[in-house]
Scaffold this active site. Sequence first.
Site, PDB file in Angstrom:
ATOM      1  N   GLY A  46      -8.151  -0.199   4.195  1.00 46.13           N
ATOM      2  CA  GLY A  46      -7.357   0.557   3.235  1.00 46.13           C
ATOM      3  C   GLY A  46      -7.605   0.036   1.836  1.00 46.13           C
ATOM      4  N   GLN A  51      -5.793  -1.675  -7.004  1.00 47.16           N
ATOM      5  CA  GLN A  51      -6.658  -2.801  -6.625  1.00 47.16           C
ATOM      6  C   GLN A  51      -8.036  -2.732  -7.290  1.00 47.16           C
ATOM      7  OE1 GLN A  51      -5.677  -2.203  -2.188  1.00 47.16           O
ATOM      8  NE2 GLN A  51      -6.098  -4.383  -2.331  1.00 47.16           N
ATOM      9  N   CYS A  94      -5.294  -8.797   2.919  1.00 49.20           N
ATOM     10  CA  CYS A  94      -5.333  -7.949   1.716  1.00 49.20           C
ATOM     11  C   CYS A  94      -6.593  -8.271   0.924  1.00 49.20           C
ATOM     12  CB  CYS A  94      -4.110  -8.198   0.853  1.00 49.20           C
ATOM     13  SG  CYS A  94      -4.029  -7.131  -0.606  1.00 49.20           S
ATOM     14  N   LEU A  95      -7.297  -7.250   0.517  1.00 45.70           N
ATOM     15  CA  LEU A  95      -8.531  -7.480  -0.247  1.00 45.70           C
ATOM     16  C   LEU A  95      -8.246  -8.105  -1.607  1.00 45.70           C
ATOM     17  CD1 LEU A  95     -10.363  -4.161   0.671  1.00 45.70           C
ATOM     18  CD2 LEU A  95     -10.687  -6.440   1.664  1.00 45.70           C
ATOM     19  N   HIS A 136       1.420  -0.633   3.806  1.00 52.26           N
ATOM     20  CA  HIS A 136       0.820  -1.696   2.995  1.00 52.26           C
ATOM     21  C   HIS A 136       0.254  -1.125   1.696  1.00 52.26           C
ATOM     22  CE1 HIS A 136      -1.864  -5.452   2.658  1.00 52.26           C
ATOM     23  NE2 HIS A 136      -2.406  -4.633   1.795  1.00 52.26           N
ATOM     24  N   GLU A 137      -0.418   0.039   1.815  1.00 49.90           N
ATOM     25  CA  GLU A 137      -1.048   0.619   0.619  1.00 49.90           C
ATOM     26  C   GLU A 137      -0.018   1.211  -0.345  1.00 49.90           C
ATOM     27  OE1 GLU A 137      -4.396  -0.767   2.296  1.00 49.90           O
ATOM     28  OE2 GLU A 137      -3.903  -0.283   0.226  1.00 49.90           O
ATOM     29  N   HIS A 140       1.399  -1.336  -2.467  1.00 45.25           N
ATOM     30  CA  HIS A 140       0.539  -1.652  -3.620  1.00 45.25           C
ATOM     31  C   HIS A 140       0.869  -0.755  -4.802  1.00 45.25           C
ATOM     32  CE1 HIS A 140      -2.378  -4.746  -2.573  1.00 45.25           C
ATOM     33  NE2 HIS A 140      -2.711  -4.144  -1.456  1.00 45.25           N
TER      34      HIS A 140
HETATM   35  O1  K2U Z   1      -4.777  -3.157   0.795  1.00 45.05           O
HETATM   36  C1  K2U Z   1      -5.716  -3.830   1.196  1.00 45.05           C
HETATM   37  O2  K2U Z   1      -6.053  -4.888   0.638  1.00 45.05           O
HETATM   38  C2  K2U Z   1      -6.457  -3.383   2.397  1.00 45.05           C
HETATM   39  C3  K2U Z   1      -6.144  -4.177   3.614  1.00 45.05           C
HETATM   40  C4  K2U Z   1      -5.420  -3.199   4.484  1.00 45.05           C
HETATM   41  C5  K2U Z   1      -4.623  -3.736   5.608  1.00 45.05           C
HETATM   42  C6  K2U Z   1      -3.393  -3.184   5.817  1.00 45.05           C
HETATM   43  C7  K2U Z   1      -2.600  -3.610   6.844  1.00 45.05           C
HETATM   44  C8  K2U Z   1      -3.025  -4.580   7.707  1.00 45.05           C
HETATM   45  C9  K2U Z   1      -4.248  -5.143   7.493  1.00 45.05           C
HETATM   46  C10 K2U Z   1      -5.050  -4.726   6.429  1.00 45.05           C
HETATM   47  C11 K2U Z   1      -7.520  -4.676   4.026  1.00 45.05           C
HETATM   48  O3  K2U Z   1      -8.109  -3.801   4.892  1.00 45.05           O
HETATM   49  S1  K2U Z   1      -7.611  -6.327   4.433  1.00 45.05           S
HETATM   50  C12 K2U Z   1      -8.809  -6.520   5.630  1.00 45.05           C
HETATM   51  C13 K2U Z   1      -8.202  -6.423   7.020  1.00 45.05           C
HETATM   52  C14 K2U Z   1      -8.578  -5.418   7.875  1.00 45.05           C
HETATM   53  C15 K2U Z   1      -7.987  -5.343   9.143  1.00 45.05           C
HETATM   54  C16 K2U Z   1      -7.042  -6.275   9.543  1.00 45.05           C
HETATM   55  C17 K2U Z   1      -6.687  -7.306   8.668  1.00 45.05           C
HETATM   56  C18 K2U Z   1      -7.265  -7.370   7.398  1.00 45.05           C
HETATM   57 ZN    ZN Z   2      -3.621  -5.063   0.184  1.00 47.63          ZN
END
Ligand code: K2U
Ligand code: ZN
Length: 175
Positions: A46, A51, A94-95, A136-137, A140
């Site tokens: 996501g 971001q 989170c990126l 989560h998004e 943000h």
């Molecule tokens: O918003 C972001 O930084 C994207 C996150 C999204 C995310 C949301 C909920 C749970 C995990 C991640 C990124 O994709 S972080 C990379 C990632 C991907 C899968 C699981 C954990 C982390």
């Molecule tokens: Zn994030």
Amino acid sequence: MAVRPIITIPDPVLRIVAEPVTVVDDEIRTLMDDMLETMYAAPGVGLAAVQVGVNRRVVVLDVAREEDDRQPMMFANPEVTWTSQETSVHEEGCLSIPKIYEEVERPARCKVSYLDRDGVLREIHCDGMLATCIQHEIDHLNGILFIDHISRLKRERIVRKFAKAKRLLNAEAAE
Ligand code: K2U
Ligand code: ZN
């Protein structure tokens, strides 16, 4: 399409409340395409416009499993319209907070209204990883990070770690 730089904490841009999209035009569609390319390159599941430094309520995500075909989803002005009483706990990352993963509890299911890539008003029912990721998004877009949902002690430790890393980077650059 272009991969854009992803902003990381402690940049204050991550704490703004993003401005609504007034019309889903070609500029917004290019932003959505660039955000998807940036997300896949990270890699992530996501990404919110803030971001990549754009103050607009735009989110992209793709929660398809690696072995399956990509299923990109694009949202302008996404809003949670309903959440379940039932909650679920997922490990989140989170990126914008690299290499930090913590368990976060959120509503297990939710409904989200949004404008799609053509500006059409839609509503989706979310569960599983999609529910976790879209919440989560949308956080943000309201200046909220997943570390705001964990203990203050853990959060302050993470923020101090990134602030120290930034000070060291700035000191090296000044030499
Ligand atoms: O918003 C972001 O930084 C994207 C996150 C999204 C995310 C949301 C909920 C749970 C995990 C991640 C990124 O994709 S972080 C990379 C990632 C991907 C899968 C699981 C954990 C982390
Ligand atoms: Zn994030």
